[in-house]
Scaffold this active site. Structure first.
Site: not given
Ligand code: UDP
Length: 368
Positions: A172, A176, A248, A278, A299, A347, A349
């Site tokens: 996902r 870069r 989850r 986060r 969260e 999962y 979007d």
């Molecule tokens: N992820 C991570 N570190 C980060 C951000 C994301 O390991 O700082 C991994 C983590 O497993 C997460 C997945 O990448 O569940 C997808 O991240 P995304 O930000 O897309 O999650 P969402 O906003 O859908 O919870």
């Protein structure tokens, strides 16, 4: 004219209801909660800030049909999502980009140098396609970046070792070798000016759509309708009789204060010993608005228990059998269409959810 029962008033249920209502059918939409919008629900907080009640939702898509569709029902404000992460006491740029790489390794590499460095000295090579999250990370960014940014966060978010999770979760996120730090690659990125809930209300605002909140559509009553659309959990439709699929759930700790708490909408926390994943400070989603106060949410992710709101389907690598059994039953069930993140246990979007809902509506119209 058919009578359609729809479980769930999120984007899936609402878009399908709208399409079918416009085709002349009568839709009865049920949701167990007291609002529409599902987990995309937004509301004005007492501070005046528009909050995404179930965590941050940024609309992004490369699907023109979906982009046109959502714009039909509300005012979308262009928004370029950026995320930072705090790890070992330092703030880094995400998704992993040239700035992150130079910060971590204390270098000033050019794009070509960084690419050569990561692929030549950091990543490991496998003799097979990455089979889990950890393998995907080690082949993509290597050990050091994986440990810092992904391992701890992922353990907190999913509650299991990254070796048990599908590689697709990491795919996902972009990697870069330039300084572009948009979180998404899609050409359309926006947040609705007044939030997602008014958009879903507008989608549902049709004389042939009847919405009942605070009430579940019971699978046992499905036969009262010519067709049922199910956007609730896949296993819930079958009364969990083969066992429960893993989800989850999230807990949010709310803090109200003044001014600007963190200077950015989303700050991730990669260290495993910090219990939350986060912090989201919602006023930054609407830079055009001014608020003296601010509200932010820590969260926390944990295993879903009966009665909790499901957010993320876990899909453990070794846990496919139960899912396949439910999928086989879903495929064999006539008169019901399973849609959305929970109904298909994927999962998804928001944009994919809407795209699939529009396709599902076309298929249902052809059946009726
Ligand atoms: N992820 C991570 N570190 C980060 C951000 C994301 O390991 O700082 C991994 C983590 O497993 C997460 C997945 O990448 O569940 C997808 O991240 P995304 O930000 O897309 O999650 P969402 O906003 O859908 O919870």
């Amino acid at each position: 004219m058919a009578s359609i029962g729809i479980a769930g008033a999120g984007f899936s249920g609402a878009s399908i209801a709208r399409e079918l209502a416009e085709a002349g059918h009568v839709c009865h939409v049920f949701d167990t909660r007291d609002h529409v919008g599902g987990n995309c629900h937004t509301e004005r907080h007492e501070t005046g800030v528009l909050v995404h009640r179930y965590g941050p939702h940024i609309f992004h898509t490369n699907n023109e049909r979906v982009w046109e569709y959502i714009n039909r029902f509300g005012d979308m404000v262009p928004y370029n999502h950026k995320v930072k992460t705090t790890v070992e006491g330092t703030v880094f740029s995400l998704p992993v980009n040239l700035h992150t790489i130079n910060q971590v390794f204390g270098t000033s590499m050019s794009p070509v140098e960084a690419h050569r460095f990561i692929t030549g000295t950091q990543v490991i090579s496998l003799d097979h396609e990455p089979e889990n999250f950890e393998e995907q990370a080690l082949t993509m960014v290597g050990h050091r970046l994986y440990k810092l940014f992904f391992e701890g966060y992922t353990r907190k978010q999913w509650g299991v070792s990254p070796t048990s999770l599908p590689a697709s979760i990491l795919r996902r996120l972009p990697l870069r070798f330039n300084y572009e730090d948009s979180y998404f690659n899609h050409p359309h990125q926006a947040i609705p000016a007044e939030g997602y809930t008014p958009i879903v209300e507008a989608i549902l605002d049709h004389e042939a759509i009847h919405v009942t909140l605070g009430t579940a559509l019971e699978p046992a009553l499905a036969s009262e309708y010519d067709h049922v659309v199910w956007s609730g959990p896949l296993d819930a439709y079958f009364g969990y009789d083969l066992g429960r699929l893993g989800y989850r759930t999230l807990d949010f700790e709310e803090v109200v204060t003044h001014g600007d708490f963190q200077g950015t909408p989303v700050m991730n926390y990669g260290d495993e010993d910090i219990p939350y994943t986060r912090i989201t400070e919602h006023k930054h989603f609407a830079p055009g608005e001014t608020h003296d106060q601010t509200v932010y949410f820590r969260e926390f992710s944990r295993e879903h228990q009966p009665g909790d709101i499901p957010y993320y389907p876990v899909r453990l690598v070794g846990d496919q059998q139960l899912l396949e059994q439910y999928e086989a039953r879903a495929a064999a069930s006539s008169g019901v269409t399973f849609v959305g993140r929970l109904g298909t246990y994927r999962y998804l979007d928001m944009d994919v959810t809407i795209a699939e809902a529009l396709e599902a509506a076309d298929a249902i119209k052809a059946l009726l």
